[in-house]
Design a protein around this motif. Structure first.
Motif, PDB file in Angstrom:
ATOM      1  N   PHE A  27       0.852  -1.184   0.000  1.00 53.20           N
ATOM      2  CA  PHE A  27       0.000   0.000   0.000  1.00 53.20           C
ATOM      3  C   PHE A  27       0.887   1.232   0.000  1.00 53.20           C
ATOM      4  CE2 PHE A  27      -3.195   3.039   1.373  1.00 53.20           C
ATOM      5  CZ  PHE A  27      -4.352   2.543   0.784  1.00 53.20           C
ATOM      6  N   ARG A  28       0.540   2.195  -0.843  1.00 52.15           N
ATOM      7  CA  ARG A  28       1.373   3.403  -0.978  1.00 52.15           C
ATOM      8  C   ARG A  28       1.366   4.220   0.306  1.00 52.15           C
ATOM      9  NH1 ARG A  28       2.522   5.347  -6.428  1.00 52.15           N
ATOM     10  NH2 ARG A  28       2.880   7.340  -5.372  1.00 52.15           N
ATOM     11  N   GLN A  29       2.559   4.601   0.751  1.00 48.22           N
ATOM     12  CA  GLN A  29       2.668   5.374   1.982  1.00 48.22           C
ATOM     13  C   GLN A  29       2.039   6.751   1.833  1.00 48.22           C
ATOM     14  OE1 GLN A  29       6.607   6.812   3.299  1.00 48.22           O
ATOM     15  NE2 GLN A  29       6.182   5.799   5.262  1.00 48.22           N
ATOM     16  N   ASP A  30       2.221   7.414   0.663  1.00 46.87           N
ATOM     17  CA  ASP A  30       1.674   8.761   0.481  1.00 46.87           C
ATOM     18  C   ASP A  30       0.149   8.729   0.458  1.00 46.87           C
ATOM     19  OD1 ASP A  30       1.680   7.355  -1.895  1.00 46.87           O
ATOM     20  OD2 ASP A  30       2.850   8.830  -3.024  1.00 46.87           O
ATOM     21  N   LEU A  31      -0.445   7.683  -0.132  1.00 49.78           N
ATOM     22  CA  LEU A  31      -1.903   7.576  -0.113  1.00 49.78           C
ATOM     23  C   LEU A  31      -2.405   7.288   1.297  1.00 49.78           C
ATOM     24  CD1 LEU A  31      -4.621   7.483  -1.557  1.00 49.78           C
ATOM     25  CD2 LEU A  31      -4.200   5.069  -2.069  1.00 49.78           C
ATOM     26  N   PHE A  32      -1.670   6.473   2.025  1.00 49.24           N
ATOM     27  CA  PHE A  32      -2.056   6.163   3.413  1.00 49.24           C
ATOM     28  C   PHE A  32      -2.122   7.435   4.247  1.00 49.24           C
ATOM     29  CE2 PHE A  32      -0.534   5.060   7.774  1.00 49.24           C
ATOM     30  CZ  PHE A  32      -1.682   4.413   8.196  1.00 49.24           C
TER      31      PHE A  32
END
Length: 489
Positions: free
Chosen positions: A293-298
């Motif tokens: 899971f993308r850290q920036d989206l999280f």
């Protein structure tokens, strides 16, 4: 509130930007004051109350967050806040929202987006601190301390535009919590669009989320707006967000950051005004660490985190929950006397409820369908043996004995014979078709007995239509005792 009664404070250290924002907002009829640093802004705030504070993040003598914290420390102040951040500074935007900002804008600021955001903020302020009536909040049954705190949290987070991430085990009511956030917000009059991310085929995700134009691909026979456009002015609820593939996560991130989407087959992006609420039963922190899971989206989605408690963590709510679920079953089955005995309720308290409220609802439906009386007893509640916690107390008097937990089957070594393997495996029916027919026959007979062989009522009880139940009765040889000729029209 009339536009002339609305006073806005703009805080920015760049004279050109202050003038640009001022001219844009004066055009709407609002009164504007300006400040170029934190000290001047505090002087204005000390002398005057404002409907809205619009502040840059970076200021010569501090940060816009200092002003947000100053307001937050004064419960009597009612100003809404919008923070302007540098382009691409996701961390600052998240920090601003967590500090109490209603919304944020990224530089360079689009003036049309500025006016839309200010209008939305003023609408939220006009809605007042009293949350609108929420049917979803009322359906979140429970008076335990953890549930009271949860309801208070949902009402508080509903006041801002910040994205919300709802976490909790399956069956805890994440969609109900998302609806409560929507209904308690200033967007309650707008649409609430729920989306199950795990139910959409991967090759259709972009088209379903962002829409498409006629002729964009084979089968696109007409324009399709997509989920973001459908939720315009309201709330978009993304359930099971952890199931999105990485490629779609990148496209979703851009839509969340820019608040614009580009439909498939379109060359230009279109602006969207959507409040985003996400939910998952997975551990997104762990997924980020594993690269799933993308850290920036999280960070964009996890501005405000809400965790729903498991049912086993609030068993004091069990009587209220069971009664609320039984009320629905009583209405659906026309059985006004249906209720749980004290022994049955105590029996349920010994269960772990791995499926939470959804599993409790399933247990009560099954017990109501099979019980021969309206007062449900422990023996009417068929609880799986592996759902009892270690050290649980035995069932109360009158309860059917709980089946012993099966020991795990030993590994089969090369020296074991087929006969030895058969001894450690549970027996299987020798004729599966006949076994299933008998199970179906028993259920049909019970439903017909309860309805005094009224086929229409029995069909409704089992979710069938009249033709289906007549076919099953004829196939299984079930006849009305008062009708020797068998089932008729």
């Amino acid at each position: 509130m009339k536009p002339a009664d609305v006073r806005i404070l703009i805080v920015d250290d760049e004279p050109d930007l202050r003038e640009l924002y001022t001219l844009s907002l004066l055009h709407e009829g609002w009164q504007i004051d300006v400040a170029e640093n934190v000290a001047q802004a505090r002087d204005h705030l000390a002398r005057q109350e404002y409907a809205l504070l619009l502040t840059d993040m970076r200021l010569p003598d501090g940060e816009g967050l200092d002003l947000l914290r100053w307001l937050e420390a004064r419960p009597d102040r009612r100003e809404k806040s919008i923070v302007i951040t540098a382009f691409g500074s996701a961390g600052n935007a998240v920090a601003a929202l967590k500090a109490g900002a209603l919304d944020y804008l990224s530089k360079p600021v689009d003036l049309a987006a500025l006016r839309r955001t200010v209008h939305a903020a003023l609408a939220a302020a006009q809605a007042g601190e009293q949350a609108p009536a929420s049917g979803a909040l009322q359906r979140m049954v429970g008076e335990s301390a953890v549930m009271r705190a949860l309801k208070h949290t949902l009402q508080r987070v509903a006041r801002s535009m910040a994205p919300v991430l709802i976490q909790g085990e399956s069956g805890t009511g994440k969609e109900l919590a998302a609806r409560a956030v929507h209904e308690c917000s200033a967007r309650a009059a707008g649409p609430f669009v729920p989306v199950n991310c795990s139910a959409i085929p991967e090759h259709l995700l972009e088209a379903e989320f962002f829409g498409y134009r006629k002729g964009a691909f084979t089968g696109a026979m007409a324009d399709h707006p997509g989920f973001f456009a459908a939720a315009q002015g309201g709330t978009l609820f993304l359930d099971e967000i952890g199931e999105l593939p990485l490629a779609m996560q990148a496209k979703l991130l851009r839509a969340v950051q820019e608040r614009r989407v580009r439909p498939v087959g379109e060359t230009a992006e279109i602006p969207v005004d959507v409040r985003l609420v996400s939910a998952t039963h997975r551990d997104l922190d762990q997924m980020v660490a594993q690269g799933q899971f993308r850290q920036d989206l999280f960070y964009r989605l996890n501005v405000i985190a809400v965790t729903l408690p498991a049912l086993r963590e609030r068993l004091e709510d069990l009587p209220l929950l069971a009664d609320a679920l039984l009320a629905s079953i009583r209405r659906d089955n026309a059985r006004p006397g249906l209720r749980l005995s004290e022994a049955a309720l105590e029996h349920l308290r010994q269960y772990r409820f791995s499926g939470n409220v959804r599993e409790l609802d399933n247990l009560l439906h099954r017990a109501a369908a099979l019980a021969t009386h309206d007062l449900l007893q422990p023996q009417d509640l068929v609880l799986p043996a592996n759902g009892r916690a270690a050290g649980d107390a035995p069932p109360p008097p009158g309860a059917a004995p709980t089946p012993p937990r099966e020991a795990p089957a030993p590994a089969v070594t090369a020296g074991q014979t087929a006969a030895a393997q058969a001894e450690v495996l549970p027996p299987l029916p020798s004729d599966l078709g006949a076994y299933l027919d008998q199970v179906e026959r028993d259920i049909l007979c019970e439903a017909l007995r309860r309805t005094r062989f009224n086929r229409t009522a029995a069909a409704q009880l089992l979710g069938l239509n009249l033709r289906q139940i007549r076919y099953r009765m004829e196939r299984l040889g079930i006849r009305d005792p008062s009708d020797p000729a068998g089932p008729g029209a």
